[in-house]
Design a protein around this motif. Sequence first.
Motif, mmCIF file in Angstrom:
data_model
loop_
_atom_site.group_PDB
_atom_site.id
_atom_site.type_symbol
_atom_site.label_atom_id
_atom_site.label_comp_id
_atom_site.label_asym_id
_atom_site.label_seq_id
_atom_site.Cartn_x
_atom_site.Cartn_y
_atom_site.Cartn_z
ATOM 1 N N VAL A 81 -10.543 8.009 5.016
ATOM 2 C CA VAL A 81 -9.401 7.509 4.245
ATOM 3 C C VAL A 81 -8.715 6.416 5.049
ATOM 4 O O VAL A 81 -8.258 6.656 6.182
ATOM 5 C CB VAL A 81 -8.396 8.633 3.918
ATOM 6 C CG1 VAL A 81 -7.209 8.066 3.129
ATOM 7 C CG2 VAL A 81 -9.078 9.757 3.129
ATOM 8 N N THR A 82 -8.660 5.229 4.475
ATOM 9 C CA THR A 82 -7.953 4.110 5.100
ATOM 10 C C THR A 82 -6.637 3.910 4.371
ATOM 11 O O THR A 82 -6.614 3.675 3.161
ATOM 12 C CB THR A 82 -8.791 2.821 5.038
ATOM 13 O OG1 THR A 82 -10.015 3.031 5.753
ATOM 14 C CG2 THR A 82 -8.030 1.661 5.666
ATOM 15 N N ILE A 83 -5.551 4.041 5.101
ATOM 16 C CA ILE A 83 -4.211 3.904 4.536
ATOM 17 C C ILE A 83 -3.744 2.465 4.734
ATOM 18 O O ILE A 83 -3.729 1.938 5.846
ATOM 19 C CB ILE A 83 -3.226 4.864 5.225
ATOM 20 C CG1 ILE A 83 -3.680 6.319 5.051
ATOM 21 C CG2 ILE A 83 -1.806 4.659 4.695
ATOM 22 C CD1 ILE A 83 -3.664 6.806 3.621
ATOM 23 N N THR A 84 -3.367 1.831 3.636
ATOM 24 C CA THR A 84 -2.945 0.439 3.701
ATOM 25 C C THR A 84 -1.838 0.196 2.686
ATOM 26 O O THR A 84 -1.261 1.115 2.144
ATOM 27 C CB THR A 84 -4.167 -0.492 3.505
ATOM 28 O OG1 THR A 84 -3.774 -1.849 3.603
ATOM 29 C CG2 THR A 84 -4.854 -0.260 2.168
ATOM 30 N N GLY A 85 -1.504 -1.067 2.438
ATOM 31 C CA GLY A 85 -0.420 -1.387 1.517
ATOM 32 C C GLY A 85 -0.523 -2.827 1.037
ATOM 33 O O GLY A 85 -1.636 -3.361 1.011
ATOM 34 N N GLY A 86 0.604 -3.476 0.816
ATOM 35 C CA GLY A 86 1.957 -3.267 1.298
ATOM 36 C C GLY A 86 1.993 -2.882 2.775
ATOM 37 O O GLY A 86 1.049 -3.019 3.504
#
Length: 306
Positions: free
Chosen positions: A77-82
Amino acid sequence: MSLATAFRYALNKPKLKNLYWDVTFRCNLRCKYCFYWNPQRAEITLKKLKEYGNELTFSDFRTHVLPNLRNTGIKHVTITGGEPFVRYGILDMLKTLHENNFIVVVYTNGTLIDTRSKALNIVLSCKGIQLSLDGPEEVNDELRGAGVFNRVIRCLSLLQEAMDEVEKEIPVVVNCVINKHNMRVLSNLVEELKDYGVTISFQFLEWKPIELICDPEYRAWSLTVGEELRKVDPETVHRECMKAIELGRKYHVKVKFHPLTWPFSAEDVKRWFYDSSFRSSNHCLFLWDSIRMDPYGNLYPCMYIY
Protein backbone atom coordinates in the motif's frame (compact mmCIF):
# COMPACT_ATOMS: atom_id res chain seq x y z
CA MET A 1 10.04 -0.79 -21.45
CA SER A 2 9.54 -2.69 -24.71
CA LEU A 3 6.21 -4.08 -25.87
CA ALA A 4 7.76 -7.55 -25.80
CA THR A 5 8.51 -7.11 -22.10
CA ALA A 6 4.92 -6.05 -21.49
CA PHE A 7 3.61 -9.18 -23.22
CA ARG A 8 5.94 -11.44 -21.26
CA TYR A 9 4.71 -9.83 -18.06
CA ALA A 10 1.08 -10.38 -19.05
CA LEU A 11 1.68 -14.03 -19.93
CA ASN A 12 2.97 -14.64 -16.41
CA LYS A 13 -0.58 -14.02 -15.17
CA PRO A 14 0.18 -11.13 -12.82
CA LYS A 15 -1.99 -10.68 -9.76
CA LEU A 16 -3.26 -7.52 -8.14
CA LYS A 17 -0.77 -6.68 -5.39
CA ASN A 18 -0.40 -2.87 -5.15
CA LEU A 19 -2.78 -0.18 -3.94
CA TYR A 20 -1.95 3.48 -4.47
CA TRP A 21 -4.20 5.42 -2.14
CA ASP A 22 -4.65 9.18 -2.36
CA VAL A 23 -5.82 9.62 1.22
CA THR A 24 -6.56 13.29 0.54
CA PHE A 25 -6.37 15.75 -2.32
CA ARG A 26 -5.65 18.59 0.11
CA CYS A 27 -2.17 20.06 0.40
CA ASN A 28 -0.40 22.53 2.68
CA LEU A 29 1.92 23.81 -0.08
CA ARG A 30 1.21 26.01 -3.09
CA CYS A 31 3.91 24.98 -5.54
CA LYS A 32 4.00 27.33 -8.50
CA TYR A 33 3.89 24.59 -11.11
CA CYS A 34 1.20 22.42 -9.49
CA PHE A 35 -1.87 21.85 -11.64
CA TYR A 36 -4.19 22.10 -8.63
CA TRP A 37 -2.51 23.97 -5.80
CA ASN A 38 -0.58 26.78 -7.46
CA PRO A 39 -1.45 30.19 -5.93
CA GLN A 40 -3.75 31.11 -8.84
CA ARG A 41 -5.87 27.96 -8.66
CA ALA A 42 -5.87 27.00 -4.98
CA GLU A 43 -9.24 28.59 -4.17
CA ILE A 44 -10.87 26.92 -7.18
CA THR A 45 -9.45 23.56 -6.13
CA LEU A 46 -10.75 23.99 -2.58
CA LYS A 47 -14.21 24.74 -3.93
CA LYS A 48 -14.15 21.62 -6.09
CA LEU A 49 -13.05 19.43 -3.19
CA LYS A 50 -16.02 20.60 -1.15
CA GLU A 51 -18.28 19.52 -4.00
CA TYR A 52 -16.77 16.03 -3.98
CA GLY A 53 -18.00 15.38 -0.44
CA ASN A 54 -16.34 13.90 2.62
CA GLU A 55 -13.15 11.86 2.56
CA LEU A 56 -13.27 8.33 3.91
CA THR A 57 -13.12 8.42 7.70
CA PHE A 58 -10.90 6.22 9.84
CA SER A 59 -14.03 4.24 10.71
CA ASP A 60 -14.77 3.78 6.98
CA PHE A 61 -11.20 2.63 6.54
CA ARG A 62 -11.40 -0.01 9.27
CA THR A 63 -14.91 -1.17 8.39
CA HIS A 64 -14.81 -1.21 4.59
CA VAL A 65 -11.34 -0.66 3.14
CA LEU A 66 -9.30 -2.97 5.37
CA PRO A 67 -11.46 -6.12 4.96
CA ASN A 68 -11.55 -5.65 1.18
CA LEU A 69 -7.79 -5.19 1.04
CA ARG A 70 -7.33 -8.49 2.85
CA ASN A 71 -9.65 -10.25 0.40
CA THR A 72 -7.94 -8.93 -2.74
CA GLY A 73 -4.50 -10.29 -1.94
CA ILE A 74 -2.96 -6.83 -2.08
CA LYS A 75 0.30 -6.72 -0.14
CA HIS A 76 1.76 -3.28 -0.88
CA VAL A 77 0.00 0.00 0.00
CA THR A 78 1.47 3.32 -1.11
CA ILE A 79 -0.03 6.28 0.71
CA THR A 80 -0.02 9.50 -1.27
CA GLY A 81 -2.11 12.60 -1.97
CA GLY A 82 -2.37 15.63 -1.95
CA GLU A 83 -0.26 15.76 1.15
CA PRO A 84 -1.09 12.75 3.36
CA PHE A 85 -0.08 14.43 6.62
CA VAL A 86 -2.72 17.15 6.40
CA ARG A 87 -5.21 14.36 6.97
CA TYR A 88 -6.46 13.73 10.50
CA GLY A 89 -5.66 10.23 11.72
CA ILE A 90 -3.03 9.43 9.10
CA LEU A 91 -0.61 7.99 11.67
CA ASP A 92 -3.34 5.65 12.95
CA MET A 93 -3.97 4.51 9.37
CA LEU A 94 -0.29 3.76 8.83
CA LYS A 95 -0.11 1.86 12.13
CA THR A 96 -3.23 -0.17 11.35
CA LEU A 97 -1.98 -1.13 7.89
CA HIS A 98 1.33 -2.22 9.41
CA GLU A 99 -0.41 -4.24 12.13
CA ASN A 100 -2.36 -6.03 9.40
CA ASN A 101 0.87 -7.05 7.65
CA PHE A 102 0.73 -4.68 4.70
CA ILE A 103 3.95 -3.29 3.29
CA VAL A 104 3.44 0.46 3.57
CA VAL A 105 5.28 3.26 1.77
CA VAL A 106 4.31 6.91 2.09
CA TYR A 107 4.88 9.76 -0.39
CA THR A 108 4.97 13.17 1.29
CA ASN A 109 6.44 16.64 0.87
CA GLY A 110 7.96 16.17 4.34
CA THR A 111 7.10 19.58 5.75
CA LEU A 112 4.59 18.28 8.31
CA ILE A 113 6.85 15.59 9.75
CA ASP A 114 8.12 18.03 12.33
CA THR A 115 8.24 16.12 15.62
CA ARG A 116 10.12 13.14 17.02
CA SER A 117 6.81 11.39 17.67
CA LYS A 118 5.66 11.61 14.05
CA ALA A 119 9.01 10.45 12.72
CA LEU A 120 9.06 7.53 15.16
CA ASN A 121 5.56 6.43 14.16
CA ILE A 122 6.52 6.50 10.49
CA VAL A 123 9.70 4.49 11.02
CA LEU A 124 7.79 1.87 13.04
CA SER A 125 4.86 1.60 10.59
CA CYS A 126 6.42 2.04 7.14
CA LYS A 127 8.81 0.12 4.92
CA GLY A 128 9.86 3.29 3.14
CA ILE A 129 9.20 6.98 2.63
CA GLN A 130 9.59 9.34 -0.31
CA LEU A 131 10.07 13.09 0.16
CA SER A 132 10.15 15.85 -2.43
CA LEU A 133 12.76 18.50 -3.19
CA ASP A 134 13.10 20.33 -6.48
CA GLY A 135 16.73 21.35 -6.10
CA PRO A 136 19.00 23.21 -3.68
CA GLU A 137 17.40 25.67 -1.27
CA GLU A 138 17.12 28.73 -3.50
CA VAL A 139 15.58 26.88 -6.45
CA ASN A 140 13.40 24.62 -4.34
CA ASP A 141 11.94 27.43 -2.24
CA GLU A 142 11.27 29.59 -5.28
CA LEU A 143 9.09 26.79 -6.64
CA ARG A 144 7.65 25.25 -3.50
CA GLY A 145 7.58 28.08 -0.96
CA ALA A 146 9.84 29.93 1.45
CA GLY A 147 11.42 27.74 4.11
CA VAL A 148 10.33 24.43 2.55
CA PHE A 149 13.87 23.17 1.89
CA ASN A 150 14.94 23.53 5.52
CA ARG A 151 11.72 21.93 6.75
CA VAL A 152 12.43 18.87 4.60
CA ILE A 153 16.02 18.76 5.87
CA ARG A 154 14.63 18.86 9.42
CA CYS A 155 12.33 15.95 8.49
CA LEU A 156 15.33 13.96 7.23
CA SER A 157 17.16 14.57 10.51
CA LEU A 158 14.15 13.49 12.58
CA LEU A 159 13.73 10.31 10.54
CA GLN A 160 17.39 9.42 10.98
CA GLU A 161 17.18 10.04 14.74
CA ALA A 162 14.08 7.83 14.92
CA MET A 163 15.80 5.05 13.00
CA ASP A 164 18.77 5.24 15.32
CA GLU A 165 16.50 5.15 18.36
CA VAL A 166 14.64 1.97 17.38
CA GLU A 167 17.57 0.44 15.47
CA LYS A 168 15.52 0.07 12.32
CA GLU A 169 16.49 1.35 8.90
CA ILE A 170 13.90 2.22 6.28
CA PRO A 171 14.72 3.44 2.78
CA VAL A 172 14.36 7.21 2.36
CA VAL A 173 14.04 8.52 -1.18
CA VAL A 174 14.17 12.18 -2.16
CA ASN A 175 12.36 12.72 -5.44
CA CYS A 176 13.29 15.63 -7.72
CA VAL A 177 11.22 16.35 -10.82
CA ILE A 178 13.38 17.50 -13.73
CA ASN A 179 11.97 20.60 -15.40
CA LYS A 180 13.10 23.87 -16.93
CA HIS A 181 13.46 25.61 -13.55
CA ASN A 182 16.00 23.22 -12.01
CA MET A 183 17.73 21.64 -15.02
CA ARG A 184 21.01 23.52 -14.37
CA VAL A 185 21.33 22.57 -10.69
CA LEU A 186 20.29 18.91 -10.54
CA SER A 187 23.71 17.71 -9.42
CA ASN A 188 23.79 20.30 -6.62
CA LEU A 189 21.16 18.25 -4.82
CA VAL A 190 23.63 15.36 -4.46
CA GLU A 191 26.04 17.73 -2.71
CA GLU A 192 23.27 19.02 -0.43
CA LEU A 193 22.05 15.56 0.62
CA LYS A 194 25.26 13.56 0.75
CA ASP A 195 25.22 13.25 4.54
CA TYR A 196 21.62 12.05 4.98
CA GLY A 197 21.79 8.46 3.73
CA VAL A 198 19.07 8.95 1.12
CA THR A 199 18.52 7.72 -2.41
CA ILE A 200 18.01 10.60 -4.84
CA SER A 201 15.51 9.85 -7.58
CA PHE A 202 15.42 12.26 -10.51
CA GLN A 203 12.03 12.03 -12.18
CA PHE A 204 11.57 13.16 -15.74
CA LEU A 205 8.56 15.45 -15.86
CA GLU A 206 5.34 13.58 -16.57
CA TRP A 207 1.94 15.08 -17.16
CA LYS A 208 -1.49 13.64 -17.66
CA PRO A 209 -2.51 12.86 -21.24
CA ILE A 210 -4.99 15.60 -22.08
CA GLU A 211 -7.63 13.12 -23.24
CA LEU A 212 -7.72 11.61 -19.72
CA ILE A 213 -8.46 14.89 -17.95
CA CYS A 214 -12.21 15.25 -17.52
CA ASP A 215 -12.31 18.80 -16.17
CA PRO A 216 -11.94 21.31 -19.06
CA GLU A 217 -10.37 23.92 -16.74
CA TYR A 218 -7.72 21.46 -15.57
CA ARG A 219 -7.21 20.34 -19.16
CA ALA A 220 -6.42 23.90 -20.23
CA TRP A 221 -4.14 24.45 -17.23
CA SER A 222 -2.34 21.17 -17.82
CA LEU A 223 -1.63 22.15 -21.38
CA THR A 224 -0.22 25.48 -20.25
CA VAL A 225 1.86 24.13 -17.38
CA GLY A 226 3.07 21.03 -19.19
CA GLU A 227 4.16 22.99 -22.22
CA GLU A 228 6.01 25.52 -20.10
CA LEU A 229 7.78 23.10 -17.76
CA ARG A 230 9.08 20.86 -20.51
CA LYS A 231 11.07 23.63 -22.20
CA VAL A 232 14.39 22.16 -21.13
CA ASP A 233 17.72 22.09 -22.91
CA PRO A 234 18.41 18.34 -23.42
CA GLU A 235 22.20 18.78 -23.46
CA THR A 236 22.10 20.65 -20.14
CA VAL A 237 19.86 18.03 -18.53
CA HIS A 238 22.05 15.19 -19.76
CA ARG A 239 25.22 16.90 -18.55
CA GLU A 240 23.71 17.48 -15.09
CA CYS A 241 22.54 13.88 -14.91
CA MET A 242 26.06 12.64 -15.69
CA LYS A 243 27.46 14.97 -13.04
CA ALA A 244 24.89 13.71 -10.51
CA ILE A 245 25.99 10.12 -11.21
CA GLU A 246 29.64 11.06 -10.73
CA LEU A 247 28.95 12.87 -7.46
CA GLY A 248 26.86 9.94 -6.29
CA ARG A 249 29.84 7.64 -6.80
CA LYS A 250 32.12 10.09 -5.04
CA TYR A 251 29.90 10.47 -1.98
CA HIS A 252 28.39 6.95 -2.00
CA VAL A 253 24.92 8.35 -2.67
CA LYS A 254 22.55 6.19 -4.71
CA VAL A 255 21.29 8.20 -7.70
CA LYS A 256 18.58 6.90 -10.00
CA PHE A 257 16.31 8.20 -12.76
CA HIS A 258 12.79 7.40 -13.90
CA PRO A 259 10.88 6.79 -16.13
CA LEU A 260 14.06 6.92 -18.25
CA THR A 261 16.77 4.74 -16.77
CA TRP A 262 20.50 5.33 -16.90
CA PRO A 263 22.32 5.19 -19.24
CA PHE A 264 20.40 7.44 -21.61
CA SER A 265 21.55 10.00 -24.16
CA ALA A 266 20.82 13.69 -24.66
CA GLU A 267 18.76 12.58 -27.66
CA ASP A 268 16.65 10.39 -25.35
CA VAL A 269 16.09 13.42 -23.09
CA LYS A 270 15.04 15.47 -26.10
CA ARG A 271 12.63 12.82 -27.25
CA TRP A 272 11.13 12.46 -23.77
CA PHE A 273 10.29 16.14 -23.48
CA TYR A 274 9.41 16.90 -27.09
CA ASP A 275 8.11 13.67 -28.67
CA SER A 276 4.89 12.35 -27.13
CA SER A 277 5.15 9.09 -29.08
CA PHE A 278 8.43 8.35 -27.29
CA ARG A 279 6.80 8.78 -23.87
CA SER A 280 3.94 6.49 -24.83
CA SER A 281 6.42 3.82 -25.94
CA ASN A 282 7.36 3.35 -22.27
CA HIS A 283 4.58 0.81 -21.85
CA CYS A 284 2.89 1.05 -18.49
CA LEU A 285 2.15 -2.14 -16.55
CA PHE A 286 0.12 -0.42 -13.83
CA LEU A 287 -3.19 -2.05 -14.74
CA TRP A 288 -1.72 -5.56 -14.50
CA ASP A 289 -0.94 -5.54 -10.81
CA SER A 290 -2.00 -2.19 -9.30
CA ILE A 291 -5.03 -0.08 -8.59
CA ARG A 292 -5.56 3.48 -7.39
CA MET A 293 -8.09 4.71 -4.85
CA ASP A 294 -9.11 8.32 -4.33
CA PRO A 295 -9.96 9.88 -0.92
CA TYR A 296 -13.65 9.01 -1.37
CA GLY A 297 -13.23 5.28 -2.02
CA ASN A 298 -13.49 5.31 -5.81
CA LEU A 299 -11.17 2.89 -7.61
CA TYR A 300 -9.30 3.48 -10.88
CA PRO A 301 -7.24 1.16 -13.12
CA CYS A 302 -4.84 3.95 -14.11
CA MET A 303 -2.65 6.46 -12.26
CA TYR A 304 -3.95 9.26 -14.45
CA ILE A 305 -7.71 8.70 -14.65
CA TYR A 306 -9.53 10.64 -11.94
